[in-house]
Design a protein around this motif. Structure first.
Motif, mmCIF file in Angstrom:
data_model
loop_
_atom_site.group_PDB
_atom_site.id
_atom_site.type_symbol
_atom_site.label_atom_id
_atom_site.label_comp_id
_atom_site.label_asym_id
_atom_site.label_seq_id
_atom_site.Cartn_x
_atom_site.Cartn_y
_atom_site.Cartn_z
ATOM 1 N N GLU A 36 0.697 -1.105 -0.234
ATOM 2 C CA GLU A 36 0.143 -0.158 0.013
ATOM 3 C C GLU A 36 0.955 1.054 -0.117
ATOM 4 O O GLU A 36 2.052 1.275 0.493
ATOM 5 C CB GLU A 36 -0.973 0.069 1.336
ATOM 6 N N PRO A 37 0.561 2.280 -0.738
ATOM 7 C CA PRO A 37 1.067 3.610 -0.641
ATOM 8 C C PRO A 37 1.556 3.917 0.848
ATOM 9 O O PRO A 37 0.631 3.879 1.735
ATOM 10 C CB PRO A 37 0.120 4.655 -1.254
ATOM 11 N N GLY A 38 2.754 4.325 1.357
ATOM 12 C CA GLY A 38 3.373 4.621 2.464
ATOM 13 C C GLY A 38 3.682 3.388 3.082
ATOM 14 O O GLY A 38 4.470 3.620 4.396
ATOM 15 N N ASP A 39 3.906 2.265 2.783
ATOM 16 C CA ASP A 39 4.504 0.995 3.572
ATOM 17 C C ASP A 39 5.878 0.957 3.253
ATOM 18 O O ASP A 39 6.568 1.691 2.735
ATOM 19 C CB ASP A 39 3.837 -0.159 2.942
ATOM 20 N N LEU A 40 6.231 0.398 4.586
ATOM 21 C CA LEU A 40 7.741 -0.133 4.572
ATOM 22 C C LEU A 40 7.505 -1.422 3.932
ATOM 23 O O LEU A 40 7.004 -2.297 4.524
ATOM 24 C CB LEU A 40 8.374 0.011 5.921
ATOM 25 N N PHE A 41 8.362 -1.644 3.048
ATOM 26 C CA PHE A 41 8.696 -3.184 2.465
ATOM 27 C C PHE A 41 9.634 -3.778 3.086
ATOM 28 O O PHE A 41 10.737 -3.418 2.911
ATOM 29 C CB PHE A 41 8.696 -3.151 0.990
ATOM 30 N N VAL A 42 9.437 -4.991 3.742
ATOM 31 C CA VAL A 42 10.562 -5.777 4.434
ATOM 32 C C VAL A 42 10.944 -6.852 3.300
ATOM 33 O O VAL A 42 10.147 -7.671 2.991
ATOM 34 C CB VAL A 42 10.266 -6.607 5.727
ATOM 35 N N ALA A 43 12.193 -6.837 2.716
ATOM 36 C CA ALA A 43 12.453 -7.679 1.602
ATOM 37 C C ALA A 43 13.205 -9.028 2.370
ATOM 38 O O ALA A 43 14.657 -8.941 2.644
ATOM 39 C CB ALA A 43 13.860 -6.955 0.829
ATOM 40 N N LEU A 44 12.088 -9.889 2.383
ATOM 41 C CA LEU A 44 12.455 -11.210 3.045
ATOM 42 C C LEU A 44 12.925 -12.169 1.976
ATOM 43 O O LEU A 44 12.624 -12.219 0.737
ATOM 44 C CB LEU A 44 11.619 -11.833 3.814
ATOM 45 N N ALA A 45 13.919 -13.157 2.502
ATOM 46 C CA ALA A 45 14.488 -14.222 1.457
ATOM 47 C C ALA A 45 13.092 -15.281 1.708
ATOM 48 O O ALA A 45 12.524 -15.509 2.505
ATOM 49 C CB ALA A 45 15.582 -14.938 1.876
ATOM 50 N N GLY A 46 12.891 -15.966 0.626
ATOM 51 C CA GLY A 46 11.924 -16.925 0.367
ATOM 52 C C GLY A 46 12.070 -17.806 -0.982
ATOM 53 O O GLY A 46 13.228 -17.891 -1.469
ATOM 54 N N VAL A 47 10.889 -18.149 -1.425
ATOM 55 C CA VAL A 47 11.134 -18.915 -2.690
ATOM 56 C C VAL A 47 11.664 -17.631 -3.745
ATOM 57 O O VAL A 47 12.560 -18.142 -4.552
ATOM 58 C CB VAL A 47 9.672 -19.305 -3.237
ATOM 59 N N ARG A 48 11.339 -16.934 -3.726
ATOM 60 C CA ARG A 48 12.045 -15.496 -4.590
ATOM 61 C C ARG A 48 12.739 -14.480 -3.423
ATOM 62 O O ARG A 48 11.935 -14.164 -2.475
ATOM 63 C CB ARG A 48 11.015 -14.628 -5.280
ATOM 64 N N ASP A 49 13.637 -13.831 -3.669
ATOM 65 C CA ASP A 49 14.390 -12.925 -2.601
ATOM 66 C C ASP A 49 13.566 -11.681 -2.980
ATOM 67 O O ASP A 49 13.412 -11.232 -3.898
ATOM 68 C CB ASP A 49 15.763 -12.760 -2.989
ATOM 69 N N GLY A 50 13.283 -11.003 -1.585
ATOM 70 C CA GLY A 50 12.302 -10.014 -1.595
ATOM 71 C C GLY A 50 13.028 -8.758 -2.143
ATOM 72 O O GLY A 50 12.271 -7.862 -2.908
ATOM 73 N N HIS A 51 14.378 -8.644 -2.511
ATOM 74 C CA HIS A 51 14.924 -7.634 -2.956
ATOM 75 C C HIS A 51 15.039 -7.489 -4.396
ATOM 76 O O HIS A 51 14.970 -6.503 -4.930
ATOM 77 C CB HIS A 51 16.568 -7.923 -2.743
ATOM 78 N N GLU A 52 14.226 -8.860 -4.980
ATOM 79 C CA GLU A 52 14.086 -8.515 -6.494
ATOM 80 C C GLU A 52 12.653 -7.374 -6.675
ATOM 81 O O GLU A 52 12.754 -7.212 -7.842
ATOM 82 C CB GLU A 52 13.492 -9.907 -7.036
ATOM 83 N N PHE A 53 11.811 -7.283 -5.508
ATOM 84 C CA PHE A 53 10.663 -6.599 -5.819
ATOM 85 C C PHE A 53 10.678 -5.150 -5.304
ATOM 86 O O PHE A 53 9.720 -4.435 -5.162
ATOM 87 C CB PHE A 53 9.475 -7.346 -5.174
#
Length: 461
Positions: A36-53
């Protein structure tokens, strides 16, 4: 405009991170799809690495990210994003010392009880709660991290599949009150000692209890004495509910149309109150909710008003009238999950209601029951007969054990998988029928409920 939940500097202070581009966040998310606009996105490791997003979330309006590597957007950089999320949750708890916190676990009913407690908390003031079933090693710290600093009361759902999972979650929450709705034969494949192992795992909820805390326990459950002893060992004041409850004793449960009246004794005082539920399990569950709200500082009038308005949750007893040729049938959606305890309660509820046509059930496999799984499925034939169910539709290899145990006149249809069963049920439906759909999430009972729901014009009951 939404209030600021975290500034970049506060995030860095809580996590030991480094600010790369100043920002303020109004929410916290770990899912790039629902940012959502204004969110902090936490880039977690998973099936896909959150840093990709990270870049994608920035395009959707994310204020910043919590990352462990350099990114081209405002961020706080930390060594480990999962540990940083946990630290952010702890910081949120510590900066809101006024907040009274509750935690709910149990083999059955924990999500519905948590939602009902939340309804009472929101009537009483600034409240915070778990969303959906965010009850695991990610969901609990995420829910804490989302808690505003001015929260007065909060309730958290806590789940487990194995031993030693609840203890760290309880210690994150540090609850002032906890509830164990019931203990039953769930996740048995993960417990070599069977159901007693499940009970001990649920008792881990006491491990994080604040000094002088309250434990709300089901007096009708066979593991009550074990749980009571563990609660008292942790220094808790035990409050019990159920037909054998001493704090909240269920006297009667009277189904009336789309709701029921609960008749009870609360600390010796006779009370009766309406609820928008028909499931027999809501007799004891409503008393559990009242005791939890009391422990979290909500007055009884507010608690009863919240219960009177609390409607069934989708997949957990919600009803629809579905139009078909010649009239309509009633769909009872219990498709979110299933185990032997919840299945028997749902069958008893269906058997107790008045119907114009036939009582029908569509059942899919109950999962994670271990070596006794075939027996647990076959044993449902007894409650089905007691409830006066006219037709039974089964899907899945485990439900074959029930299918084989059913008399011919009750056999509605069988399929190897849930989606293939839906058309058989559709073909059998007649005006005035009531059909309940129930099964484990993994066996796709929801696909059957969705297919029946989509048949025609729908009207919420």
């Amino acid at each position: 405009m939404a209030d600021v939940l975290w500034t970049a500097e506060e995030i860095a202070a809580a996590t030991g991170g480094k600010v790369e581009g100043d920002f303020s966040a109004t929410g916290v998310s770990i899912d790039s799809r629902s940012i959502e606009p204004g969110d902090l996105f936490v880039a977690l490791a998973g099936v896909r690495d959150g840093h990709e997003f990270v870049a994608q979330t920035a395009e959707k309006g994310a204020a910043g990210a919590l990352v462990s590597q350099a990114v081209a957007t405002p961020a706080v950089v930390v060594p480990d994003t999962f540990k940083a999320l946990e630290a952010l949750g702890v910081a949120a708890r510590e900066r809101a010392p006024q907040a009274r916190r509750g935690a709910v676990t149990g083999s059955v009913g924990k999500t519905s009880v948590t939602r009902a407690v939340e309804a009472g908390l929101r009537r009483a003031g600034k409240a915070h709660a778990s969303v959906k079933s965010y009850n695991n090693h990610l969901g609990v710290p995420l829910t804490l991290a989302r808690m505003p600093r001015d929260t007065q009361r909060a309730v958290f759902e806590v789940g487990m599949n194995h031993a030693d999972e609840i203890t760290p979650l309880s210690k994150f929450i540090r609850p002032h009150a906890v509830a164990i709705t019931t203990v039953g034969p769930v996740h048995l494949e993960n417990f070599a000692d069977g159901e007693i192992g499940v009970a001990r795992a649920k008792a881990e909820i006491f491990d994080g209890l604040e000094p002088g805390g309250v434990a709300v326990l089901n007096a009708d459950n066979q593991w009550f004495d074990l749980l009571k002893a563990e609660a008292e060992k942790a220094g808790a004041t035990v409050r019990s509910f159920g037909r054998d409850g001493t704090s909240a004793r269920l006297v009667d449960f009277l189904v009336e149309g789309a709701g029921a009246t609960v008749v009870a004794q609360l600390d010796g005082q006779a009370v009766s109150f309406p609820i928008r539920q028909t499931g027999v399990h809501w007799g004891p569950n409503s008393l559990c909710v009242l005791l939890m709200l009391e422990a979290l500082g909500v007055d009884r009038a507010t608690a009863l008003a919240a219960l009177a308005e609390f409607a069934p949750i989708e997949g957990r007893g919600a009803e629809q009238t579905v139009a078909i040729d010649g009239g309509s049938f009633t769909l009872v959606d219990e498709s979110y999950n299933a185990n032997p305890v919840s299945m028997q309660a749902a069958l008893a509820t269906l058997g107790a209601r008045k119907v114009a046509g036939r009582r029908m059930v569509a059942l899919t496999d109950m999962l994670e029951l271990g070596e006794g799984s075939p027996r647990f499925h076959a044993d449902l034939a007894g409650p089905i007969a007691q409830a006066g169910i006219d037709l039974v539709f089964c899907a899945g290899p485990l439900m074959m054990s029930l299918w084989n145990a059913l008399p011919q006149e009750r056999r509605g249809g069988y399929a190897d998988a849930a989606p293939a069963l839906a058309q058989q049920i559709v073909s059998a439906m007649q005006p005035g029928d009531v059909v309940m759909v129930k099964g484990s999430n993994g066996s796709r009972a929801g696909a059957i409920a969705a297919a029946l729901s989509a048949l025609g014009r729908r009207e919420q009951v």
